[in-house]
Design a protein around this motif. Structure first.
Motif, PDB file in Angstrom:
ATOM      1  N   ASP A  25       0.843  -1.204   0.000  1.00  0.00           N
ATOM      2  CA  ASP A  25       0.000   0.000   0.000  1.00  0.00           C
ATOM      3  C   ASP A  25       0.874   1.249   0.000  1.00  0.00           C
ATOM      4  O   ASP A  25       1.026   1.912   1.033  1.00  0.00           O
ATOM      5  CB  ASP A  25      -0.923   0.008   1.228  1.00  0.00           C
ATOM      6  N   PRO A  26       1.482   1.606  -1.136  1.00  0.00           N
ATOM      7  CA  PRO A  26       2.380   2.767  -1.157  1.00  0.00           C
ATOM      8  C   PRO A  26       1.633   4.079  -0.937  1.00  0.00           C
ATOM      9  O   PRO A  26       0.617   4.343  -1.579  1.00  0.00           O
ATOM     10  CB  PRO A  26       2.993   2.704  -2.558  1.00  0.00           C
ATOM     11  N   LEU A  27       2.150   4.879  -0.002  1.00  0.00           N
ATOM     12  CA  LEU A  27       1.551   6.192   0.283  1.00  0.00           C
ATOM     13  C   LEU A  27       2.581   7.312   0.163  1.00  0.00           C
ATOM     14  O   LEU A  27       2.414   8.252  -0.591  1.00  0.00           O
ATOM     15  CB  LEU A  27       0.970   6.215   1.700  1.00  0.00           C
ATOM     16  N   GLY A  28       3.667   7.196   0.948  1.00  0.00           N
ATOM     17  CA  GLY A  28       4.704   8.214   0.943  1.00  0.00           C
ATOM     18  C   GLY A  28       5.839   7.823   0.019  1.00  0.00           C
ATOM     19  O   GLY A  28       6.234   6.658  -0.035  1.00  0.00           O
ATOM     20  N   VAL A  29       6.372   8.809  -0.732  1.00  0.00           N
ATOM     21  CA  VAL A  29       7.449   8.508  -1.670  1.00  0.00           C
ATOM     22  C   VAL A  29       8.391   9.701  -1.757  1.00  0.00           C
ATOM     23  O   VAL A  29       7.958  10.855  -1.745  1.00  0.00           O
ATOM     24  CB  VAL A  29       6.872   8.149  -3.064  1.00  0.00           C
ATOM     25  N   CYS A  30       9.697   9.412  -1.790  1.00  0.00           N
ATOM     26  CA  CYS A  30      10.686  10.459  -2.023  1.00  0.00           C
ATOM     27  C   CYS A  30      11.938   9.815  -2.616  1.00  0.00           C
ATOM     28  O   CYS A  30      12.085   8.577  -2.578  1.00  0.00           O
ATOM     29  CB  CYS A  30      11.025  11.232  -0.749  1.00  0.00           C
ATOM     30  N   VAL A  31      12.823  10.622  -3.205  1.00  0.00           N
ATOM     31  CA  VAL A  31      14.013  10.095  -3.854  1.00  0.00           C
ATOM     32  C   VAL A  31      15.254  10.777  -3.300  1.00  0.00           C
ATOM     33  O   VAL A  31      15.206  11.889  -2.797  1.00  0.00           O
ATOM     34  CB  VAL A  31      13.962  10.284  -5.388  1.00  0.00           C
ATOM     35  N   ASP A  32      16.384  10.059  -3.429  1.00  0.00           N
ATOM     36  CA  ASP A  32      17.679  10.582  -3.021  1.00  0.00           C
ATOM     37  C   ASP A  32      18.720   9.931  -3.916  1.00  0.00           C
ATOM     38  O   ASP A  32      18.975   8.730  -3.806  1.00  0.00           O
ATOM     39  CB  ASP A  32      17.941  10.249  -1.553  1.00  0.00           C
TER      40      ASP A  32
END
Length: 571
Positions: A543-550
């Motif tokens: 259940d993906p909700l939060g996403v960010c990249v680095d």
């Protein structure tokens, strides 16, 4: 409908193949037919006897179709050629006339494409360099103005302190001088009192002598006359008059006071020029020949191959203590992450899952947050309608008050440090841009037709071209506007119900957005074109909700657990 309108309409979902009854993703483009093609239709196009010689390229490398203009001399023909000698656009029939005999001609569409590329490059420079640089300089000026006000207020305070100090000294000296006059007065009066006593004693002596002489005057017996003593009157005592003190006024003027108090002056220093970053290298438009165009495409395709990994690889997965789920995720420069949940818990951990810091948001409402390039964390408090800042030394301060607007989402620009805030109140929503100092710069609420752009901008981010990208839950769309507040496109999924949640962008300008209903993460290009489903239940995501990249890594938080999973998706 104009080309830009067609393109924008196509981007509402994804680029649809231009072949009749084909609804697949049109990632290719036929420059001869001027229509997008999917991979299957491209293959058929290249095999067909009629179209096998057509030039087919990736959609982003397409030739832009020449605007239609009717030849004035031959109304049934379109202007599509350019006479080099006459320097005028003509139609193909004009080229056969005697006026153009022996002249050389160019394809007007090639010229238009070359000019279009040049204009696009200049437009890109304005959007990516000149406007951001000018806005940064304007922000720098505003910060200088605030600093000047602060400095001048400090100077005024110092002047008042100096004046009070001088007044205190003046009062002290005056008090001592007045005290000295009282001492002098007392001494002079005592001297005069002594003189007065001297004369009182002398007057008493005179009265005594007067009585004696009266006694002598009353003698009747001569015998007594010769027996009496001869009396001699003492001389009048001499005294001196007092010398009264004289006040000598101080010799001073305004300049003397100015020297005592000090004065404000501007140092005789040459002002420093504001730092203007050099313009970034932007590829100069080449002449639009097939050979050079093909070279350009090959390099671009190679870059894409080297940048986008063919598969997504799970690197690490760990549970975050202190939260019930991972609604929103922010990554700091030092490899630490912040995670918030539905119940107002905001936790900082290291990459081993060790809790470093925990904050409880008022009202137990979820907090949206963003890590800044300066090491701070900025987060929303919907209940208090406040945005707070946490410094690296863990000090929490009030940063922005949003008035009667509820702050839903927040993002700190990696380009210039501006703060983007998505917010709403009864029946309306907007995005507001603040400077890194918290000063309101821009409000974005409606498109050119006056229609509301947002309904529930729950998550927000900024792309490398400075586009503002928001996940709008109620509109079931990713809404994207440029820095001039112009609506660029809205991505509404791929046909099925689409509920966008967490959103971020990467160094390639891709947009990554969580689809809560379909339990997946979509990958888009910066123009809203669908590229792929980068994560889905088939790859183990729930259940993906939060996403960010680095850098090369993708961090995904889930709604049913406190798990954060890290994937490598670029190479």
């Amino acid at each position: 409908m104009s080309e830009s309108s067609d393109e924008q309409a196509a981007m509402q979902h994804y680029l649809v193949c231009g072949t009749e009854d084909c609804q697949k993703n049109g990632q290719f483009y036929c420059n001869a037919c001027h229509r997008p093609l999917c991979e299957q239709c491209r293959n058929e196009h290249q095999k067909s006897f009629r179209t096998k010689n057509h030039e087919i390229v990736l959609y982003r490398h397409r030739k832009h179709q020449l605007p239609v203009e009717i030849c004035q001399d031959h109304p049934k023909r379109n202007v599509d050629m350019f006479c080099r000698e006459c320097k005028t656009p003509i139609c193909s029939k004009c080229s056969t006339m005697k006026e153009h005999k022996g002249h050389e001609f160019d394809d007007l569409e090639d010229i238009y494409t070359e000019k279009y590329t040049l204009w696009q490059g200049e437009f890109s420079k304005i959007q990516k360099y000149f406007l951001p640089t000018s806005n940064d300089l304007k922000t720098d000026i505003e910060e200088d103005a605030a600093q000047i006000k602060k400095i001048m207020e400090s100077i005024r305070t110092s002047m008042k302190v100096e004046a009070e100090s001088l007044k205190k000294l003046v009062d002290e000296v005056t008090s001592e001088n007045i005290k000295h006059t009282h001492t002098m007065e007392k001494s002079l009066l005592e001297m005069l009192k002594s003189q007065e006593t001297t004369y009182d004693d002398y007057i008493a002596y005179l009265w005594k002598m007067s009585d004696k002489f009266q006694e002598y005057l009353s003698i009747t017996n001569q015998k007594l006359l010769f027996q009496s003593k001869t009396l001699k009157i003492q001389t009048v005592p001499e005294t001196t008059k007092p010398v009264p003190p004289v006040f000598t006024a101080g010799q001073f003027n305004k300049n003397d006071v100015t020297k005592l108090l000090g004065k404000v002056h501007v140092p005789n220093t040459k002002p420093k020029k504001r730092k203007i970053q050099p313009i970034e290298a932007i590829t100069k438009p080449m002449k639009y020949t097939e050979k050079k165009l093909e070279q350009s495409r090959d390099k671009s395709d190679m870059k894409q191959t080297l940048s986008l990994s063919s598969s997504v690889t799970k690197v690490i997965e760990y549970s975050v203590p202190g939260v019930v789920n991972a609604l929103h995720v922010s990554v700091e420069k030092l490899g630490r992450i912040w995670v918030s949940d539905w119940k107002g818990n905001l936790v900082q951990t290291d990459l081993q899952g060790n809790q470093l810091q925990k904050i409880q948001i008022s009202g137990e409402i979820e907090a949206n947050h963003t890590a800044t390039q300066y090491g701070d964390l900025i987060y929303t408090d919907k209940d208090k309608k406040e945005i707070y800042r946490i410094s690296p030394n863990k000090k929490i301060t009030e940063f922005i008050n949003t008035g009667d607007w509820i702050p839903l989402s927040v993002y700190s620009s990696r380009i210039n440090g501006d703060i983007l805030v998505g917010m709403r109140r009864i029946r309306e929503a907007k995005v507001t841009r603040y400077s890194k100092a918290g000063k309101e710069i821009q409000n974005i609420q409606r498109d050119n037709k006056g229609q509301a752009l947002y309904s529930d901008p729950h998550f927000i981010t900024e792309n490398i071209n400075r586009d503002i990208c928001t996940s709008d839950w109620n509109k079931h769309a990713v809404v994207v506007v440029n820095t001039s507040r112009q609506h660029r496109f809205s991505y509404k999924g791929r046909g099925s119900e689409f509920h966008p949640f967490g959103i971020c962008t990467n160094v390639l300008g891709h947009i990554l957005v969580c689809d809560k209903d379909n339990k997946s993460v979509h990958l888009l290009d910066q123009d809203g074109g669908f590229l792929s489903i980068i994560l889905s239940p088939q790859q183990g995501i729930k259940d993906p909700l939060g996403v960010c990249v680095d850098d090369n890594y993708l961090y995904v938080g889930q709604s049913t657990t406190n798990t954060v999973t890290v994937y490598k998706y670029l190479q």
